[in-house]
Design a protein around this motif. Structure first.
Motif, PDB file in Angstrom:
ATOM      1  N   ARG A 156      40.783  48.596  36.027  1.00 27.54           N
ATOM      2  CA  ARG A 156      39.395  48.686  36.471  1.00 27.54           C
ATOM      3  C   ARG A 156      38.564  48.048  35.381  1.00 27.54           C
ATOM      4  N   ARG A 157      37.898  47.021  35.742  1.00 26.87           N
ATOM      5  CA  ARG A 157      37.144  46.347  34.690  1.00 26.87           C
ATOM      6  C   ARG A 157      35.792  47.032  34.547  1.00 26.87           C
ATOM      7  N   LEU A 158      35.569  47.550  33.377  1.00 25.82           N
ATOM      8  CA  LEU A 158      34.354  48.332  33.165  1.00 25.82           C
ATOM      9  C   LEU A 158      33.295  47.531  32.435  1.00 25.82           C
ATOM     10  N   ARG A 159      32.113  47.659  32.934  1.00 26.79           N
ATOM     11  CA  ARG A 159      30.998  47.026  32.249  1.00 26.79           C
ATOM     12  C   ARG A 159      30.707  47.856  31.009  1.00 26.79           C
ATOM     13  N   ARG A 172      35.307  37.695  53.516  1.00 26.76           N
ATOM     14  CA  ARG A 172      34.469  38.224  52.427  1.00 26.76           C
ATOM     15  C   ARG A 172      33.040  38.445  52.889  1.00 26.76           C
ATOM     16  N   GLN A 193      30.714  51.124  38.306  1.00 29.22           N
ATOM     17  CA  GLN A 193      31.281  50.716  37.035  1.00 29.22           C
ATOM     18  C   GLN A 193      31.990  49.373  37.081  1.00 29.22           C
ATOM     19  N   VAL A 194      32.536  49.091  38.248  1.00 30.29           N
ATOM     20  CA  VAL A 194      33.297  47.848  38.275  1.00 30.29           C
ATOM     21  C   VAL A 194      32.355  46.669  38.299  1.00 30.29           C
ATOM     22  N   ALA A 195      32.444  45.831  37.321  1.00 30.02           N
ATOM     23  CA  ALA A 195      31.520  44.710  37.231  1.00 30.02           C
ATOM     24  C   ALA A 195      32.020  43.532  38.023  1.00 30.02           C
ATOM     25  N   GLY A 196      33.103  43.730  38.727  1.00 32.87           N
ATOM     26  CA  GLY A 196      33.642  42.598  39.472  1.00 32.87           C
ATOM     27  C   GLY A 196      34.803  41.997  38.724  1.00 32.87           C
ATOM     28  N   ASP A 197      35.754  41.532  39.470  1.00 34.58           N
ATOM     29  CA  ASP A 197      36.913  40.915  38.821  1.00 34.58           C
ATOM     30  C   ASP A 197      36.478  39.669  38.070  1.00 34.58           C
ATOM     31  N   PRO A 198      37.117  39.395  37.005  1.00 32.60           N
ATOM     32  CA  PRO A 198      36.754  38.148  36.311  1.00 32.60           C
ATOM     33  C   PRO A 198      37.124  36.963  37.188  1.00 32.60           C
ATOM     34  N   GLU A 199      36.590  35.847  36.867  1.00 33.19           N
ATOM     35  CA  GLU A 199      36.884  34.634  37.635  1.00 33.19           C
ATOM     36  C   GLU A 199      38.390  34.483  37.779  1.00 33.19           C
ATOM     37  N   LEU A 233      39.399  33.322  54.597  1.00 33.74           N
ATOM     38  CA  LEU A 233      39.224  34.237  53.485  1.00 33.74           C
ATOM     39  C   LEU A 233      37.746  34.427  53.161  1.00 33.74           C
ATOM     40  N   ARG A 256      34.332  42.959  45.075  1.00 32.42           N
ATOM     41  CA  ARG A 256      33.657  41.686  44.855  1.00 32.42           C
ATOM     42  C   ARG A 256      34.429  40.866  43.871  1.00 32.42           C
ATOM     43  N   ASP A 257      34.527  39.613  44.178  1.00 33.85           N
ATOM     44  CA  ASP A 257      35.433  38.774  43.428  1.00 33.85           C
ATOM     45  C   ASP A 257      34.856  38.147  42.180  1.00 33.85           C
ATOM     46  N   GLU A 258      33.586  38.145  42.050  1.00 32.74           N
ATOM     47  CA  GLU A 258      33.055  37.477  40.868  1.00 32.74           C
ATOM     48  C   GLU A 258      31.890  38.265  40.295  1.00 32.74           C
ATOM     49  N   ASP A 259      31.714  38.110  39.076  1.00 40.65           N
ATOM     50  CA  ASP A 259      30.605  38.738  38.391  1.00 40.65           C
ATOM     51  C   ASP A 259      29.364  37.902  38.660  1.00 40.65           C
ATOM     52  N   GLU A 309      48.508  31.252  48.131  1.00 34.67           N
ATOM     53  CA  GLU A 309      49.252  32.325  48.784  1.00 34.67           C
ATOM     54  C   GLU A 309      48.713  32.571  50.182  1.00 34.67           C
ATOM     55  N   HIS A 310      47.430  32.672  50.269  1.00 33.62           N
ATOM     56  CA  HIS A 310      46.848  32.947  51.579  1.00 33.62           C
ATOM     57  C   HIS A 310      47.098  31.798  52.543  1.00 33.62           C
ATOM     58  N   ASP A 317      46.206  39.733  49.354  1.00 26.20           N
ATOM     59  CA  ASP A 317      44.770  39.757  49.030  1.00 26.20           C
ATOM     60  C   ASP A 317      43.935  39.886  50.291  1.00 26.20           C
TER      61      ASP A 317
END
Lengths: 249, 492
Positions: free
Chosen positions: B7-10, B129, A56-62, B125, B46-49, A87-88, B163
């Motif tokens: 939770r970002r849902l599609r 990934r 369901q998770v489409a990935g964090d937005p940019e 980083l 995953r960090d990006e769509d 931060e890192h 992170d």
């Protein structure tokens, strides 16, 4: 399923135990109550959840981009356009920094160990008589006579790689060894030669006043990388702390 | 109070019914996999769509390209260039074929580990990934290729960059579940003390990731012998219980992970007495009250995710002999627990019927040896609502009847309060079921009523009870009990 209205009030009420009705069993009754114990199987729910999260998770937005800004630590010229990156960077390079030799470490624990073993003369004296080199693995209380013995232990007991980057033997301050300025640490990198900006976390700031070292062991930074390029190591110009440690809060 | 990580849902493109159907299929598949001990679920951060990232196309990278990217990342002169190279590599690694190519390439992992431990934070980083993508692979060879990195992943857990730590934890969690070989390396490398130190982090994202990694560790086949004892010997249990305490700081995502961790520990039965002395029963009991409160306020999004492990933990702990041995404060005696449980049962009936057996199972364990809880059920008028669940399913019916049996077996004072009311009609209904277990449990209950409640036999006869019994005369498992009841009914 109709619940009695008073139930909700009971939940909000005071804790308490009901006064039990008298128990009176007849031996003729065959049944005895028993309690069910469960096995692990019930976690099918859990896996469904994990896998749901996955699909369901489409990935964090940019990540939000901000106008470019520079690291504010004196002498560091790294530029960022996202806060998480900064931060890192900060935690990696400026947080656990040895004020003597400017090396940066991934954790306070490793920094403490480093200072003790590299910069504490009392440690050196004690080490001649007793086991002072502490195992690096959290929770292991073993101590060793030499750095080499400790490494041996890390490899055999804890299955650490022989070239573990955060366990460098201290450079001796004896007479300079002639020959190419091969860093002790560089040997540990094995086959692949990573360029000389230093291995691992031992960030050596080009412009700071390092404690005087025999020239034969000085890193050959200046020869390979143009001094105009700053790899974000940050020169702590003018940073003369008399404190034993540099721990940013 | 129920703050939850976003939770970002599609947006879903299929109907609700289809979803339910798919879900049922998946549950069945999972149950099968669980039975075969092949249940492995991993998490991916995953960090990006992918669809939105600029210029990104799902490209499979070959060995030559991978090598090029690695070289550039390692030796490029321009910082941004090096970073971009790793980003490209990472995107490629989302594809299983690229992953395979990567592990075939000699020295690739070594280089990646070198970048992971470099003094360039952003390269670090990105390298992490890349490793994370590899760890998520379903192919053992790919995941196991990440082994050289584990000592570093563990070292970084005591850092400060939340992170990064989160990423390391999810990667470790994925690797842990991969194979015993991986765990055989991670344990001596000190994963348990590393997690114990990390659990003090104030960052919720780190905590949730830690819970995930720990839960994977605790599910291992060899966990009861090789892992759980050292976990129990560490400060982890106390911290876990703290993170499960209701209050303004309770975070649903974090709590769910640690509730499952607790579940695995409890199921192993290595040392549940220790958990009880740490106050597990009272913490979980209070949490149950909190859940019911949230249901009442209809703040119930995702509640069942936490309810399930909490119910299981409580039910299992209650079977421990140690429960009786500890002091009052450590026990579970609060009547509000029963109230909370019924509120939850009602909620489950509407939203998640598969959790009804879980709740009823707890009710059974609560009432089995506790006259006090049995009395609560009576005085709070909960018998009628309980009986209303009899039509849901056979499994639920058996559990409902077992709970009522728990009450009835305590003697005449209890049976008196069960009578008259809807109990007899309900029993006559269940006697008409074809399921042997349901009928069997009904017979047990009848026997108790006949024994302890004067007038029960008569009422039973008046309502054609004997005919109801007749149907089961020939059923092997039921015969003896049927005959005994017939005799009692006819001869008093």
């Amino acid at each position: 399923m109709q619940l009695p209205p008073a139930l909700h009030a009971r939940l909000a009420g005071a804790p308490g135990e009901a006064e039990p009705l008298p128990v009176e069993r007849d031996p003729a009754a065959g049944t005895t109550p028993f309690r069910f114990a469960a096995r692990q199987d019930g976690d099918v729910q859990r896996h469904l959840y994990l896998q749901d999260v996955l699909t369901q998770v489409a990935g964090d937005p940019e990540r939000p981009r901000v106008p470019e800004f520079t690291c504010q630590v004196a002498g560091c010229c790294q530029v960022f356009d996202a806060l998480e990156d900064f931060e890192h960077h900060y935690h990696t390079l400026h947080r656990n920094v040895c004020s003597f030799c400017k090396r940066a470490f991934p954790s306070g624990h490793l920094l403490d160990t480093h200072i003790l073993e590299w910069h504490d003369s009392l440690f050196q004296i004690l080490a001649e008589r007793q086991d002072m080199y502490q195992c690096l693995v959290e929770g292991c209380t073993e101590k060793f006579r030499t750095s080499r013995d400790r490494k041996e232990h890390l490899v055999t007991r804890h299955l650490y790689p022989a070239d573990f980057r955060f366990d460098k033997p201290r450079k001796s301050k004896g007479p300079a060894t002639p020959g190419p300025a091969v860093q002790v640490s560089a040997e540990a990198l094995g086959g692949d030669q990573v360029p000389s900006e230093g291995d691992a976390m031992e960030v050596c700031f080009e412009h700071t006043e390092l404690p005087p070292e025999p020239s034969g062991e000085r890193r050959t930074y200046g020869h390979r990388i143009p001094s105009t390029i700053c790899f974000g190591q940050g020169a702590s110009r003018g940073f003369k702390s008399t404190k034993k440690r540099n721990k940013h809060q | 109070m129920w703050s939850r990580r976003q939770r970002r849902l599609r947006p879903l493109s299929c109907g609700v019914e289809e979803l339910r159907c798919r879900r049922r299929e998946r549950e069945a598949a999972l149950r099968k996999a669980r039975r075969e001990q092949q249940l492995v679920s991993k998490r991916l951060l995953r960090d990006e769509d992918p669809e939105k990232a600029e210029g990104y196309v799902a490209v499979i990278l070959g060995e030559a390209e991978i090598q090029q990217f690695l070289r550039l990342a390692q030796r490029g002169t321009e910082e941004k260039e090096r970073e971009k190279a790793l980003v490209s590599l990472r995107r490629g690694l989302q594809h299983p074929e690229t992953q395979q190519a990567f592990i075939r390439l000699e020295g690739s992992i070594r280089t990646l580990v070198g970048l992971l431990t470099s003094n360039q934070a952003l390269l670090q980083l990105e390298a992490a990934r890349c490793l994370h993508e590899l760890s998520h692979s379903e192919q053992s060879t790919v995941a196991e290729a990440c082994l050289p990195a584990t000592s570093y992943l563990l070292t970084y857990l005591s850092g400060h960059s939340s992170d990064f730590i989160e990423l390391c934890l999810y990667t470790l969690g994925n690797l842990i579940v991969e194979s015993e070989a991986v765990r055989r390396q991670l344990l001596p490398q000190g994963i348990v003390p590393a997690l114990a130190a990390c659990i003090q982090s104030p960052h919720l994202t780190v905590l949730e990731a830690l819970g995930y990694a720990l839960s994977q560790l605790l599910q291992a086949k060899e966990a009861p012998e090789k892992i759980i004892p050292s976990v129990l010997g560490s400060p982890l249990p106390q911290h876990m219980l703290q993170l499960l305490q209701p209050g303004p700081k309770l975070n649903l995502g974090v709590a769910v992970e640690f509730a499952w961790c607790l579940h695995y520990i409890i199921c192993s039965q290595v040392n549940n007495a220790l958990l009880i002395t740490h106050g597990a029963l009272s913490t979980l009991g209070l949490l149950l009250l909190d859940l019911a409160g949230a249901v009442q306020r209809t703040e119930d999004a995702g509640l069942e995710l936490l309810a399930c492990p909490v119910l299981r933990c409580l039910s299992n702990l209650l079977t421990e002999a140690a429960v009786e041995a500890v002091g009052e404060q450590m026990q579970l005696r609060d009547e509000r627990v029963v109230a909370a449980l019924f509120i939850l049962l009602q909620f489950f009936l509407q939203k998640q019927p598969s959790l009804l057996p879980e709740g009823l199972w707890l009710l059974n364990n609560l009432t089995a040896n506790s006259p006090s809880f049995c009395t609560s059920l009576l005085s709070l008028d909960l018998i009628e609502p309980l009986l209303q669940l009899l039509s849901v399913s056979n499994v639920v019916s058996v559990l409902v009847l077992t709970v009522v049996c728990n009450i009835a077996e305590k003697g005449p004072a209890y049976c008196q309060r069960l009578w008259p009311g809807p109990l007899l009609p309900s029993l006559l209904d269940t006697l008409a079921f074809s399921d042997t277990e349901v009928v069997g449990q009904s017979l047990e209950l009848l026997q108790l009523l006949f024994l302890y409640q004067p007038g029960a036999v008569q009422a039973f006869l008046q309502q054609s009870g004997l005919q109801a019994l007749q149907r089961h005369e020939e059923v092997a498992q039921l015969q003896d009990r049927v005959r005994a009841l017939q005799q009692t009914a006819q001869h008093g």
